[in-house]
Scaffold this motif. Structure first.
Motif, PDB file in Angstrom:
ATOM      1  N   GLY A  47     103.996 -19.332  -6.178  1.00 13.77           N
ATOM      2  CA  GLY A  47     103.179 -18.359  -5.498  1.00 13.77           C
ATOM      3  C   GLY A  47     103.816 -16.985  -5.518  1.00 13.77           C
ATOM      4  O   GLY A  47     104.625 -16.669  -6.387  1.00 13.77           O
ATOM      5  N   GLU A  48     103.460 -16.151  -4.558  1.00 13.01           N
ATOM      6  CA  GLU A  48     103.940 -14.780  -4.548  1.00 13.01           C
ATOM      7  C   GLU A  48     105.125 -14.579  -3.623  1.00 13.01           C
ATOM      8  O   GLU A  48     105.473 -13.452  -3.288  1.00 13.01           O
ATOM      9  N   GLY A  49     105.751 -15.639  -3.194  1.00 12.17           N
ATOM     10  CA  GLY A  49     106.952 -15.505  -2.400  1.00 12.17           C
ATOM     11  C   GLY A  49     106.703 -15.154  -0.952  1.00 12.17           C
ATOM     12  O   GLY A  49     105.583 -15.280  -0.438  1.00 12.17           O
ATOM     13  N   THR A  50     107.760 -14.678  -0.285  1.00 11.86           N
ATOM     14  CA  THR A  50     107.716 -14.392   1.143  1.00 11.86           C
ATOM     15  C   THR A  50     108.234 -12.988   1.414  1.00 11.86           C
ATOM     16  O   THR A  50     109.265 -12.594   0.880  1.00 11.86           O
ATOM     17  N   GLU A  51     107.524 -12.239   2.250  1.00 13.65           N
ATOM     18  CA  GLU A  51     107.977 -10.896   2.605  1.00 13.65           C
ATOM     19  C   GLU A  51     109.262 -10.987   3.416  1.00 13.65           C
ATOM     20  O   GLU A  51     109.368 -11.788   4.342  1.00 13.65           O
ATOM     21  N   PRO A  52     110.278 -10.174   3.091  1.00 17.09           N
ATOM     22  CA  PRO A  52     111.551 -10.266   3.799  1.00 17.09           C
ATOM     23  C   PRO A  52     111.473  -9.811   5.248  1.00 17.09           C
ATOM     24  O   PRO A  52     110.681  -8.929   5.589  1.00 17.09           O
ATOM     25  N   ALA A  53     112.316 -10.403   6.073  1.00 19.31           N
ATOM     26  CA  ALA A  53     112.385 -10.020   7.480  1.00 19.31           C
ATOM     27  C   ALA A  53     113.341  -8.852   7.675  1.00 19.31           C
ATOM     28  O   ALA A  53     113.349  -8.214   8.730  1.00 19.31           O
ATOM     29  N   PHE A  54     114.178  -8.575   6.660  1.00 17.07           N
ATOM     30  CA  PHE A  54     115.150  -7.489   6.759  1.00 17.07           C
ATOM     31  C   PHE A  54     114.585  -6.198   6.150  1.00 17.07           C
ATOM     32  O   PHE A  54     113.614  -6.212   5.398  1.00 17.07           O
ATOM     33  N   THR A  55     115.219  -5.085   6.488  1.00 16.91           N
ATOM     34  CA  THR A  55     114.803  -3.769   6.000  1.00 16.91           C
ATOM     35  C   THR A  55     115.138  -3.594   4.520  1.00 16.91           C
ATOM     36  O   THR A  55     116.215  -3.967   4.062  1.00 16.91           O
ATOM     37  N   VAL A  56     114.196  -3.044   3.766  1.00 19.63           N
ATOM     38  CA  VAL A  56     114.424  -2.685   2.364  1.00 19.63           C
ATOM     39  C   VAL A  56     114.185  -1.183   2.257  1.00 19.63           C
ATOM     40  O   VAL A  56     113.142  -0.683   2.678  1.00 19.63           O
ATOM     41  N   ALA A  57     115.170  -0.453   1.735  1.00 20.48           N
ATOM     42  CA  ALA A  57     115.097   1.008   1.750  1.00 20.48           C
ATOM     43  C   ALA A  57     115.485   1.610   0.404  1.00 20.48           C
ATOM     44  O   ALA A  57     115.976   0.926  -0.497  1.00 20.48           O
ATOM     45  N   MET A  58     115.285   2.945   0.285  1.00 23.38           N
ATOM     46  CA  MET A  58     115.541   3.631  -0.982  1.00 23.38           C
ATOM     47  C   MET A  58     115.803   5.111  -0.745  1.00 23.38           C
ATOM     48  O   MET A  58     115.136   5.745   0.070  1.00 23.38           O
ATOM     49  N   ILE A 170     120.444 -13.342  -5.657  1.00 24.79           N
ATOM     50  CA  ILE A 170     121.853 -13.724  -5.648  1.00 24.79           C
ATOM     51  C   ILE A 170     122.317 -14.123  -4.248  1.00 24.79           C
ATOM     52  O   ILE A 170     123.143 -15.019  -4.084  1.00 24.79           O
ATOM     53  N   THR A 171     121.760 -13.475  -3.233  1.00 26.00           N
ATOM     54  CA  THR A 171     122.161 -13.768  -1.856  1.00 26.00           C
ATOM     55  C   THR A 171     121.332 -14.878  -1.212  1.00 26.00           C
ATOM     56  O   THR A 171     121.422 -15.104  -0.006  1.00 26.00           O
ATOM     57  N   GLY A 172     120.537 -15.557  -2.014  1.00 29.96           N
ATOM     58  CA  GLY A 172     119.799 -16.697  -1.494  1.00 29.96           C
ATOM     59  C   GLY A 172     118.397 -16.408  -1.009  1.00 29.96           C
ATOM     60  O   GLY A 172     117.712 -17.297  -0.500  1.00 29.96           O
ATOM     61  N   HIS A 173     117.934 -15.175  -1.177  1.00 28.50           N
ATOM     62  CA  HIS A 173     116.577 -14.810  -0.748  1.00 28.50           C
ATOM     63  C   HIS A 173     115.644 -14.826  -1.961  1.00 28.50           C
ATOM     64  O   HIS A 173     115.091 -13.798  -2.365  1.00 28.50           O
ATOM     65  N   LYS A 174     115.460 -15.998  -2.538  1.00 26.75           N
ATOM     66  CA  LYS A 174     114.693 -16.131  -3.774  1.00 26.75           C
ATOM     67  C   LYS A 174     113.206 -15.871  -3.563  1.00 26.75           C
ATOM     68  O   LYS A 174     112.551 -15.249  -4.402  1.00 26.75           O
ATOM     69  N   GLN A 175     112.660 -16.345  -2.468  1.00 25.48           N
ATOM     70  CA  GLN A 175     111.239 -16.126  -2.205  1.00 25.48           C
ATOM     71  C   GLN A 175     110.942 -14.655  -1.939  1.00 25.48           C
ATOM     72  O   GLN A 175     109.881 -14.146  -2.310  1.00 25.48           O
ATOM     73  N   GLU A 176     111.876 -13.978  -1.300  1.00 26.76           N
ATOM     74  CA  GLU A 176     111.714 -12.541  -1.068  1.00 26.76           C
ATOM     75  C   GLU A 176     111.758 -11.772  -2.388  1.00 26.76           C
ATOM     76  O   GLU A 176     111.003 -10.810  -2.582  1.00 26.76           O
ATOM     77  N   ALA A 177     112.628 -12.220  -3.292  1.00 29.11           N
ATOM     78  CA  ALA A 177     112.691 -11.598  -4.619  1.00 29.11           C
ATOM     79  C   ALA A 177     111.358 -11.756  -5.347  1.00 29.11           C
ATOM     80  O   ALA A 177     110.841 -10.810  -5.958  1.00 29.11           O
ATOM     81  N   PHE A 179     108.459 -12.171  -4.011  1.00 34.54           N
ATOM     82  CA  PHE A 179     107.443 -11.379  -3.325  1.00 34.54           C
ATOM     83  C   PHE A 179     107.403  -9.954  -3.868  1.00 34.54           C
ATOM     84  O   PHE A 179     106.329  -9.414  -4.177  1.00 34.54           O
ATOM     85  N   TYR A 180     108.565  -9.328  -4.011  1.00 38.70           N
ATOM     86  CA  TYR A 180     108.609  -7.956  -4.509  1.00 38.70           C
ATOM     87  C   TYR A 180     108.209  -7.878  -5.977  1.00 38.70           C
ATOM     88  O   TYR A 180     107.466  -6.977  -6.389  1.00 38.70           O
ATOM     89  N   LEU A 181     108.674  -8.806  -6.777  1.00 36.61           N
ATOM     90  CA  LEU A 181     108.332  -8.794  -8.201  1.00 36.61           C
ATOM     91  C   LEU A 181     106.855  -9.091  -8.437  1.00 36.61           C
ATOM     92  O   LEU A 181     106.283  -8.665  -9.444  1.00 36.61           O
ATOM     93  N   SER A 182     106.229  -9.809  -7.510  1.00 34.87           N
ATOM     94  CA  SER A 182     104.817 -10.179  -7.679  1.00 34.87           C
ATOM     95  C   SER A 182     103.889  -8.966  -7.626  1.00 34.87           C
ATOM     96  O   SER A 182     102.719  -9.069  -8.001  1.00 34.87           O
ATOM     97  N   LYS A 183     104.399  -7.833  -7.190  1.00 37.99           N
ATOM     98  CA  LYS A 183     103.585  -6.619  -7.114  1.00 37.99           C
ATOM     99  C   LYS A 183     103.428  -5.932  -8.465  1.00 37.99           C
ATOM    100  O   LYS A 183     102.714  -4.933  -8.582  1.00 37.99           O
ATOM    101  N   PHE A 184     104.090  -6.501  -9.490  1.00 34.44           N
ATOM    102  CA  PHE A 184     104.046  -5.929 -10.827  1.00 34.44           C
ATOM    103  C   PHE A 184     103.619  -6.997 -11.824  1.00 34.44           C
ATOM    104  O   PHE A 184     104.075  -8.138 -11.753  1.00 34.44           O
ATOM    105  N   SER A 185     102.753  -6.631 -12.759  1.00 34.82           N
ATOM    106  CA  SER A 185     102.218  -7.609 -13.708  1.00 34.82           C
ATOM    107  C   SER A 185     103.310  -8.258 -14.551  1.00 34.82           C
ATOM    108  O   SER A 185     103.175  -9.398 -14.995  1.00 34.82           O
TER     109      SER A 185
END
Length: 245
Positions: A47-58, A170-177, A179-185
């Protein structure tokens, strides 16, 4: 990404002694074949993974073409927090000035304080004010290959979303990874192309063991003919300005 001649400065080994393995890169590109139909029809089995509970910033240095910047797209979808120069980030930051690689040991830091990326171009690396993007935990990424249409098949030339997803994986958040990648074809291709390396890194403990796994992976690639199926997304050959990386 601002052009095909520029790569973005993510937290990877190009600023350290972790050399780019050119032989592996050339072999990788020789094995890449244009199977756009197969790529476009691919889907993520989990599926499209899981949205992370932690902050993602840039920190966005405005070096990229807004139409092709994956960080900008994440921002428009409210999936990334924009930081200002001079603003300190308490969590993990993917930065070329890091002295350690991301490792599973960073999981707690990421969950408690978040994950950030510096969106800037390697072509402007000397004028990038890294001193104004401070964090107690700057990190590099180990050897990985880009799957985005602009730099497909190139070592280390990761887009923002690929860098973030790699650190999550790498840190074990595979579903979160995922989720973010699923936003791109083309997003699923990043995990497919780097599955072996990412699995090795995610089974490590600290930065030292990740670097040892990197060398093991590269040595194996040099000694054995890699026959894994690889294919660029259709955008990589068409040069479309509509797809974002």
């Amino acid at each position: 990404m601002s052009s095909r001649k520029k790569g973005n400065a993510r937290g990877n080994g190009k600023r350290t002694n972790h050399h780019v393995d050119k032989d592996y890169a050339e072999r990788f590109n020789e094995l890449a074949v244009d199977s756009s139909e197969e790529s476009s029809s691919g889907s993520q089995s989990d599926g499209e993974g899981t949205e992370p509970a932690f902050t993602v910033a840039m920190w966005d240095l405005n070096h990229c073409d807004p139409k092709k910047c994956s960080g900008r797209k994440l921002s428009r979808h409210n999936l990334i927090k924009n930081l200002k120069l001079g603003q300190r980030f308490p969590g993990l930051v993917l930065s070329p000035v890091g002295t350690q690689c991301v490792s599973p040991n960073d999981k707690d830091i990421m969950e408690k304080s978040g994950l950030a990326v510096i969106d800037c171009s390697w072509a402007k690396i000397d004028e990038t004010p890294f001193g104004r993007m401070k964090s107690p935990c700057p990190r590099l990424l180990p050897f990985l290959v880009a799957a985005n249409p602009i730099n497909y098949g190139k070592p280390y030339q990761l887009s923002c979303v690929e860098a973030l997803a790699a650190a999550m994986f790498i840190t074990g958040h595979k579903q979160e990874a995922k989720f973010y990648l699923s936003k791109f074809s083309w997003g699923h291709s990043f995990l497919e192309l780097n599955s072996e390396a990412l699995d090795l890194y995610s089974q490590c403990t600290d930065s030292k063991s990740v670097l040892e796994a990197q060398e093991k992976f590269l040595e194996s690639a040099r000694n054995e003919k890699d026959e894994r199926p690889m294919w660029p997304p259709s955008e990589s050959s068409s040069g479309s300005d509509d797809e974002e990386t």
